[in-house]
Structures are given as structure tokens and as C-alpha cells.
Design a protein around this motif. Structure first.
Motif, short mmCIF file in Angstrom:
data_model
loop_
_atom_site.label_atom_id
_atom_site.label_comp_id
_atom_site.label_asym_id
_atom_site.label_seq_id
_atom_site.Cartn_x
_atom_site.Cartn_y
_atom_site.Cartn_z
N UNK A 159 0.61 -1.12 -0.10
CA UNK A 159 -0.31 -0.17 -0.10
C UNK A 159 0.88 1.39 -0.23
N UNK A 160 1.68 1.43 0.68
CA UNK A 160 2.74 2.74 0.07
C UNK A 160 2.71 3.36 1.62
N UNK A 161 1.52 3.24 2.58
CA UNK A 161 1.47 3.53 3.80
C UNK A 161 1.32 3.27 4.50
N UNK A 162 2.06 2.80 5.67
CA UNK A 162 2.06 2.57 7.32
C UNK A 162 0.79 3.43 7.66
N UNK A 163 0.06 4.44 7.83
CA UNK A 163 -0.90 4.60 8.32
C UNK A 163 -2.13 3.49 7.94
N UNK A 164 -2.05 3.21 6.26
CA UNK A 164 -2.69 2.21 5.93
C UNK A 164 -2.57 0.74 6.26
N UNK A 165 -1.58 0.69 6.44
CA UNK A 165 -1.04 -1.00 7.60
C UNK A 165 -1.53 -1.18 7.94
N UNK A 166 -1.48 0.34 9.30
CA UNK A 166 -1.72 -0.09 10.91
C UNK A 166 -3.42 -0.27 10.48
N UNK A 167 -4.50 0.82 9.85
CA UNK A 167 -5.47 0.40 10.27
C UNK A 167 -6.12 -0.35 9.55
N UNK A 168 -5.75 -1.57 8.83
CA UNK A 168 -6.14 -2.90 8.23
C UNK A 168 -5.49 -3.95 8.67
N UNK A 169 -4.41 -3.76 9.40
CA UNK A 169 -4.03 -4.61 10.88
C UNK A 169 -4.95 -4.36 11.82
N UNK A 170 -5.34 -3.20 12.48
CA UNK A 170 -6.53 -3.14 13.21
C UNK A 170 -5.12 -3.01 14.37
#
Length: 345
Positions: free
Chosen positions: A38-49
């Protein structure tokens, strides 16, 4: 009397260590894998909860122990926290995933068939949303075995009963449809059901400094040797569609198109190769082109479908996959992801 152990589940955990100290576990590997997609740590953290601060601390702690950077910030991210994996970070993640596969293969082979089958086995062509779906299933405690082997091999695996579900996007130019005629070719027509899916935007993505061209100009540039391609693996739906586009212009793309045999196994890999200048152009997902900051030309919207064996529809993992595919959670994810949209009614 109810069994107090009825909710206990087995789970194999892989841990990479350095100097006897934990370096990477499942959570950090999942964070890095989603950052890569995704190229985004924010997106990754949201998807992982997990919280953004926790995700960042996990990466920072591992970097301090390893003595090298795992990620690097980049400009132009779709959201705050835009970043990519460094080459060392990608190598470390690959080592973790390879260790995970080896251990799980050994674990499942113990007892010569006496070990229970996974909750879900899925063969597929590479897809960014699928990565998120699989991570969610695993976070819920499901034992999931998946293989990114391309659409054609996925349907072949389904036909042999080696998987419960195949995810495919094979285009038939004679009918103008996706997957349907291939189900008959793989003896699956009356044995399967399409249980979900979505539309994905395919684009031609160009290396930095190269002016975007029309689809016709791009194809002509490939055939005339003016553009160098990086292709997808044999049997992938993207390669099948590119062959369809090239067919009116050349008889043998492997001989006439420079880079035709230069292969990557995921959309992320093709976009990265173009971004680094290893190739001039690739046929890839809009989302992957965006992550790597590549200018792109729209080619088509394609159907990416999940196809399940009817005899496996009652399996626990298949049922949960079907629930996720029809959920509001996935609908919101599709709406928020560039280059994706729901299947038409």
C-alpha cells in the motif's frame, strides 16, 4: 457440561532473531507486507487494527536491533505515513515468509496425513485486496494456506481439488467475458460457484521521465523496440490480457517485444522495476502504479473473481471468506482504494 477447551486453537509462530533477541514476528511481517503493498504505514496499521504509533514503534525497534533501515519515507504518498521498504527490509521480509512456508509445510506433513487440513486453501493471481482479506482471516484465527501462482494455475489447482477457492481474472477475447469459458476448459463448469469479487483497473505505467502514451502508441512502441517491457509470469491473467492486446501487431511477442521474457510475479514487483528504470513500461494495477508514483494510461477494467468448489462451500474457512466478500468492511475498502470498484449488478 461444556468443554472449557473448545475455543483453544493451535497456532505456529515464526520468530526471526538477531543476537538472541526477537527481530521479526508475525505482526511485524504483516506490517511490512502491507506497507510494501500500500505504500502507507497509516493504511497498513488501520488494516491490521493496530495503532499507528505501535506499528511505527515495531519498525523502529527492529531497525535499532538490526542496524539497518527497514523502511524509507517517500513523497507523494496517498495518505500520511507514505513509505516503502528498503532493499534490506524486503530481503528480511522475504526470509521470514520463506521460513514460515518451510515450517508450515513441515508442520502439516507430521503424521503422514493425520494433521487436519487448513480451514481454507486458496490459489490466486496477485491482488492487493486479497492480501488484506487473507491477513484478516489469519488474525481471526483461521488456518489459511494460499499460493500466488497466477490465474491459470489457480484454476488448474481448483480442478484437481488441491484448493478450495481460486481467484482469477482470465479474459476471453472471443466472448468478451472473464473466467467463464476457462471454467469449462478446466472441467469446472458444473462444479463451482463464483462467491464474490470486484473490478480492478489495469493501466500501462511508465518509468519516470517517460511521457505517458496512448494504449495504441504503447503497443506500437513495444513491438517496434522503442519501449522495454517487464512482463508478468506465464499463466497470469495480466499476461493473458497483454498477449490479447499484442496479438494484432505481432505473431511472437517473445521474439518481437524487448523484455517480454523479463518476468515479475506480482504487480508490486512490476511497478517497482519500472520505477527503478529496469523497464520502460508494464501492464499493472492502477493502485500499484500510484504507490510507486508512476504516470499511467488507462487500459481496461477487469473482473477479479473468487471461484469456490461447491463441495467445499460448507467448510469453515470458505464460509468466512464468503462473508467477508459480501461485507460492508470490504465494500468500504474497495471504495477507498484507487483502481478498484464493486462488481456491476
Amino acid at each position: 457440561m461444556s468443554d472449557p477447551l473448545k475455543d483453544v486453537r493451535e497456532r505456529v509462530q515464526i520468530l526471526l532473531e538477531m543476537d538472541g533477541k526477537p527481530l521479526m514476528d508475525w505482526e511485524l511481517a504483516s506490517i511490512l507486507r502491507l506497507v510494501d503493498e500500500w505504500g502507507s504505514l497509516l493504511k497498513a496499521s488501520r488494516l491490521l487494527g493496530v495503532s499507528y504509533s505501535r506499528a511505527w514503534e515495531r519498525i523502529s525497534r527492529a531497525e535499532r536491533l538490526a542496524g539497518f533501515k527497514l523502511v524509507i519515507a517517500h513523497r507523494g504518498g496517498a495518505e500520511r505515513g507514505g513509505m516503502r521498504l528498503t532493499e534490506e527490509g524486503r530481503r528480511l521480509l522475504r526470509r521470514y515468509l520463506e521460513a514460515e512456508r518451510r515450517v508450515m509445510d513441515a508442520y502439516r506433513s507430521v503424521g503422514a496425513g493425520e494433521v487436519e487440513a487448513p480451514d481454507l486453501t486458496l490459489a490466486h493471481s496477485h491482488d492487493i485486496l486479497l492480501t488484506v482479506i487473507l491477513d484478516r482471516l489469519r488474525s481471526e484465527g483461521f488456518d489459511v494456506e494460499d499460493a500466488c501462482i497466477g490465474s491459470g494455475m489457480a484454476l488448474a489447482s481448483l480442478s484437481l481439488g488441491e484448493c478450495d477457492v481460486a481467484a482469477s481474472h482470465l479474459y476471453d477475447p472471443e466472448t468478451g467475458e472473464y473466467n467463464r469459458s476457462f471454467l469449462e476448459a478446466y472441467w469446472l463448469k458444473d462444479r463451482v460457484e463464483v462467491v464474490g469479487g470486484y473490478m480492478r483497473e489495469l493501466v500501462f505505467a511508465y518509468r519516470p521521465g517517460l511521457k505517458p502514451l496512448s494504449v495504441e502508441e504503447t503497443l506500437r512502441g513495444l513491438v517496434e523496440g522503442e519501449l522495454r517491457l517487464i512482463n508478468r509470469n506465464r499463466g497470469s491473467g495480466t499476461r493473458v490480457y497483454l498477449d490479447y492486446l499484442l496479438k494484432p501487431l505481432c505473431e511472437d511477442p517473445s521474439r518481437e517485444v524487448e523484455g517480454y521474457d523479463l518476468v515479475a510475479y506480482t504487480h508490486s514487483e512490476t511497478a517497482k522495476a519500472v520505477a527503478s528504470g529496469r523497464a520502460d513500461v508494464c501492464l499493472t494495477l492502477r493502485h500499484s502504479a500510484k504507490i510507486y508514483g508512476l504516470k499511467a494510461t488507462h487500459v481496461t477494467w477487469e473482473r477479479y473473481e473468487y471461484i469456490a468448489l461447491r463441495e467445499r462451500l460448507d467448510r469453515r474457512g470458505v464460509k468466512r471468506l464468503m462473508e467477508l466478500l459480501s461485507s460492508d468492511w470490504l465494500g468500504k475498502l474497495i471504495d477507498s482504494t484507487p483502481g478498484y470498484r464493486p462488481l456491476p449488478d
